[in-house]
Structures are given as structure tokens and as C-alpha cells.
Motif scaffolding. Structure first.
Motif, PDB file in Angstrom:
ATOM      1  N   LEU A   1       0.835  -1.202   0.000  1.00 42.20           N
ATOM      2  CA  LEU A   1       0.000   0.000   0.000  1.00 42.20           C
ATOM      3  C   LEU A   1       0.869   1.251   0.000  1.00 42.20           C
ATOM      4  O   LEU A   1       1.920   1.295   0.631  1.00 42.20           O
ATOM      5  CB  LEU A   1      -0.879   0.046   1.254  1.00 42.20           C
ATOM      6  N   MET A   2       0.390   2.280  -0.704  1.00 45.66           N
ATOM      7  CA  MET A   2       1.007   3.601  -0.673  1.00 45.66           C
ATOM      8  C   MET A   2      -0.099   4.624  -0.466  1.00 45.66           C
ATOM      9  O   MET A   2      -1.264   4.359  -0.769  1.00 45.66           O
ATOM     10  CB  MET A   2       1.748   3.891  -1.981  1.00 45.66           C
ATOM     11  N   VAL A   3       0.265   5.798   0.043  1.00 44.81           N
ATOM     12  CA  VAL A   3      -0.713   6.855   0.341  1.00 44.81           C
ATOM     13  C   VAL A   3      -0.438   8.072  -0.543  1.00 44.81           C
ATOM     14  O   VAL A   3       0.694   8.563  -0.614  1.00 44.81           O
ATOM     15  CB  VAL A   3      -0.644   7.283   1.826  1.00 44.81           C
ATOM     16  N   TRP A   4      -1.490   8.555  -1.202  1.00 42.33           N
ATOM     17  CA  TRP A   4      -1.409   9.800  -1.977  1.00 42.33           C
ATOM     18  C   TRP A   4      -1.692  10.962  -1.038  1.00 42.33           C
ATOM     19  O   TRP A   4      -2.750  11.005  -0.381  1.00 42.33           O
ATOM     20  CB  TRP A   4      -2.406   9.769  -3.124  1.00 42.33           C
ATOM     21  N   THR A   5      -0.773  11.925  -0.951  1.00 39.86           N
ATOM     22  CA  THR A   5      -0.950  13.047  -0.032  1.00 39.86           C
ATOM     23  C   THR A   5      -1.527  14.290  -0.710  1.00 39.86           C
ATOM     24  O   THR A   5      -1.786  15.292  -0.048  1.00 39.86           O
ATOM     25  CB  THR A   5       0.388  13.447   0.617  1.00 39.86           C
ATOM     26  N   GLY A   6      -1.683  14.224  -2.010  1.00 42.65           N
ATOM     27  CA  GLY A   6      -2.098  15.401  -2.763  1.00 42.65           C
ATOM     28  C   GLY A   6      -0.936  16.038  -3.484  1.00 42.65           C
ATOM     29  O   GLY A   6      -1.122  16.744  -4.479  1.00 42.65           O
ATOM     30  N   GLN A   7       0.273  15.783  -2.991  1.00 40.48           N
ATOM     31  CA  GLN A   7       1.487  16.312  -3.597  1.00 40.48           C
ATOM     32  C   GLN A   7       2.455  15.199  -4.008  1.00 40.48           C
ATOM     33  O   GLN A   7       3.196  15.344  -4.974  1.00 40.48           O
ATOM     34  CB  GLN A   7       2.196  17.264  -2.624  1.00 40.48           C
ATOM     35  N   ARG A   8       2.436  14.115  -3.248  1.00 42.93           N
ATOM     36  CA  ARG A   8       3.355  13.023  -3.519  1.00 42.93           C
ATOM     37  C   ARG A   8       2.808  11.740  -2.920  1.00 42.93           C
ATOM     38  O   ARG A   8       1.743  11.739  -2.278  1.00 42.93           O
ATOM     39  CB  ARG A   8       4.732  13.339  -2.935  1.00 42.93           C
ATOM     40  N   ILE A   9       3.541  10.658  -3.120  1.00 39.66           N
ATOM     41  CA  ILE A   9       3.152   9.347  -2.614  1.00 39.66           C
ATOM     42  C   ILE A   9       4.097   8.979  -1.480  1.00 39.66           C
ATOM     43  O   ILE A   9       5.321   9.072  -1.619  1.00 39.66           O
ATOM     44  CB  ILE A   9       3.218   8.295  -3.739  1.00 39.66           C
ATOM     45  N   VAL A  10       3.525   8.569  -0.350  1.00 40.26           N
ATOM     46  CA  VAL A  10       4.310   8.190   0.819  1.00 40.26           C
ATOM     47  C   VAL A  10       4.027   6.723   1.129  1.00 40.26           C
ATOM     48  O   VAL A  10       2.882   6.264   1.043  1.00 40.26           O
ATOM     49  CB  VAL A  10       3.969   9.080   2.024  1.00 40.26           C
ATOM     50  N   TYR A  11       5.074   5.993   1.517  1.00 40.86           N
ATOM     51  CA  TYR A  11       4.892   4.586   1.865  1.00 40.86           C
ATOM     52  C   TYR A  11       6.022   4.112   2.771  1.00 40.86           C
ATOM     53  O   TYR A  11       7.023   4.804   2.961  1.00 40.86           O
ATOM     54  CB  TYR A  11       4.819   3.719   0.601  1.00 40.86           C
ATOM     55  N   HIS A  12       5.814   2.929   3.313  1.00 41.72           N
ATOM     56  CA  HIS A  12       6.847   2.272   4.102  1.00 41.72           C
ATOM     57  C   HIS A  12       7.231   0.985   3.383  1.00 41.72           C
ATOM     58  O   HIS A  12       6.369   0.227   2.951  1.00 41.72           O
ATOM     59  CB  HIS A  12       6.341   1.962   5.511  1.00 41.72           C
ATOM     60  N   THR A  13       8.524   0.754   3.258  1.00 41.24           N
ATOM     61  CA  THR A  13       9.011  -0.402   2.505  1.00 41.24           C
ATOM     62  C   THR A  13       8.871  -1.719   3.255  1.00 41.24           C
ATOM     63  O   THR A  13       9.001  -2.791   2.659  1.00 41.24           O
ATOM     64  CB  THR A  13      10.494  -0.229   2.156  1.00 41.24           C
TER      65      THR A  13
END
Length: 211
Positions: free
Chosen positions: A140-152
Motif C-alpha cells: 500500500l502507498m498513500v497519496w498526499t495530494g502532492q506526492r506518494i508516501v509509503y513504508h518499505t
């Protein structure tokens, strides 16, 4: 194929959706800017989503702000829900048989607690999710509105000198051209299952669906 059984999920009042999204992104981005919160257990991709949801629905009083390093920082408005209402959004359908838990891995988070938006980004909003299936592993990854954040999912080994905390942030355009094409969020990529929205954020049945 990933199907959705999330239509029975409780719904967040529509006038609170934007506030929740703001809080979720605040929590997610804080992990990138200041490192993983010591209170965040189960540090992997699904754990980041669960932690952000739980902290978004917390009471952000002075005690919480002090404990999380937010004193004196501009923050979103408070989510206007009673305590018992907040708590039910911190519980997920963790299995196909309907088991409820505060813990759910990436696949059941998507299958049982989110709704499919498509394989192109036109409908996504801050707080929506990207879901990849690599066969033996889902991500899973999260869209923040500016970029994509995730944990490997990287877990430091005892006595390891690496400072890698597993957290990453990348632009959508950059991910589209990622050297390993399995991680490109493109419709033609069989490993990219699609964009998803947490079920309690959907505002109408027309937004629900399956890939």
C-alpha cells in the motif's frame, strides 16, 4: 483479482471528510519529515495507513499535541465526532468472515475496507491509496495530494548501522517512470491493482466498485 466487500462500512459524515483527510495527511507527512513516531507499532505499509487513521481520529488535545511534538504547530480543525463514533473508524474488517480488529494487513484493508476508484489517477484525493500485488506480497502507498508516501517494510537489524527507517516519499510522475516497472502505477501494469478510497470516505454508492 481484488474484489470489495466494503459497502457495509460505517460512513464518516460528509462534512467531516475533508477534515479527516487533512489529519491523515498531516500524520503521514510527519513520519517523513521527523521520522517514525515512537508510538507507531507494526512499521510496514499497512501499519502506516492504520496508524494515520487511528491518529487522525484521536482527540488532539494538549496532551496529544505534546506527546506527538505538535505543540505550537498549525493543525487542521478538530474532527467533530463523539468518542464512541471516533472509535468505530479505528476498527477494520480484518478477514473475509467479517472479523473486526484494529489490525489488518494490506490485502484485507483493500478487500474489506476500501473501494476501487480505477487504475488511472483522475479521481484520487489526499488520503487515497495505491495498491500493488506482487504475488507473494501486497503493498500500500498513500497519496498526499502532492506526492506518494509509503513504508518499505524494512526493519532495522540489531546493531545495524543503517539509518534507513523504511519510509519513502516520491512524486507520482517519478513513480510512473520507476526503473522497476512492477511499481509503476499504470493501467497496463498487472502488478498495479489500482487506486482505492477508504470505504468510510465514500460519499455516494456510485463511487463504489470493483476492478
Amino acid at each position: 483479482m481484488v474484489s470489495s466487500t466494503a459497502s457495509a462500512s460505517p460512513m464518516l459524515p460528509r462534512d467531516q471528510v475533508k477534515t479527516f483527510r487533512s489529519w491523515m495527511i498531516t500524520i503521514v507527512e510527519d513520519q517523513i519529515s521527523r521520522g517514525a513516531n515512537p508510538r507507531w507499532n507494526h512499521r510496514d505499509c499497512a501499519g502506516l495507513v492504520r496508524f494515520a487513521i487511528a491518529e487522525a481520529f484521536a482527540r488532539h488535545d494538549e496532551k496529544w499535541r505534546k506527546a506527538n511534538g505538535f505543540l505550537g504547530r498549525p493543525l487542521p480543525a478538530e474532527i467533530e465526532l463523539a468518542t464512541d463514533e471516533r472509535e468505530k473508524f479505528k476498527v477494520f474488517t480484518a478477514s473475509a468472515d467479517g472479523e473486526k480488529s484494529q489490525f489488518a494487513r494490506a490485502l484485507p484493508l483493500i478487500q474489506n475496507n476500501a473501494n476501487f476508484l480505477g487504475k488511472t489517477p483522475e479521481k484520487i484525493e489526499p488520503g487515497d491509496l495505491l495498491f500493488f500485488d506482487q504475488g507473494d506480497d501486497q503493498h500500500l502507498m498513500v497519496w498526499t495530494g502532492q506526492r506518494i508516501v509509503y513504508h518499505t517494510g524494512h526493519r532495522p537489524v540489531p546493531n545495524e548501522r543503517s539509518t534507513d527507517n523504511g519510509l519513502r516519499a516520491v512524486g507520482l510522475r517519478q513513480l510512473m517512470s520507476w526503473p522497476d516497472s512492477r511499481w509503476q502505477p499504470r493501467a497496463e501494469n498487472p502488478n498495479f491493482i489500482g487506486y482505492y478510497r477508504l470505504a468510510f470516505l465514500n460519499s455516494s454508492p456510485s463511487e463504489r466498485g470493483t476492478p
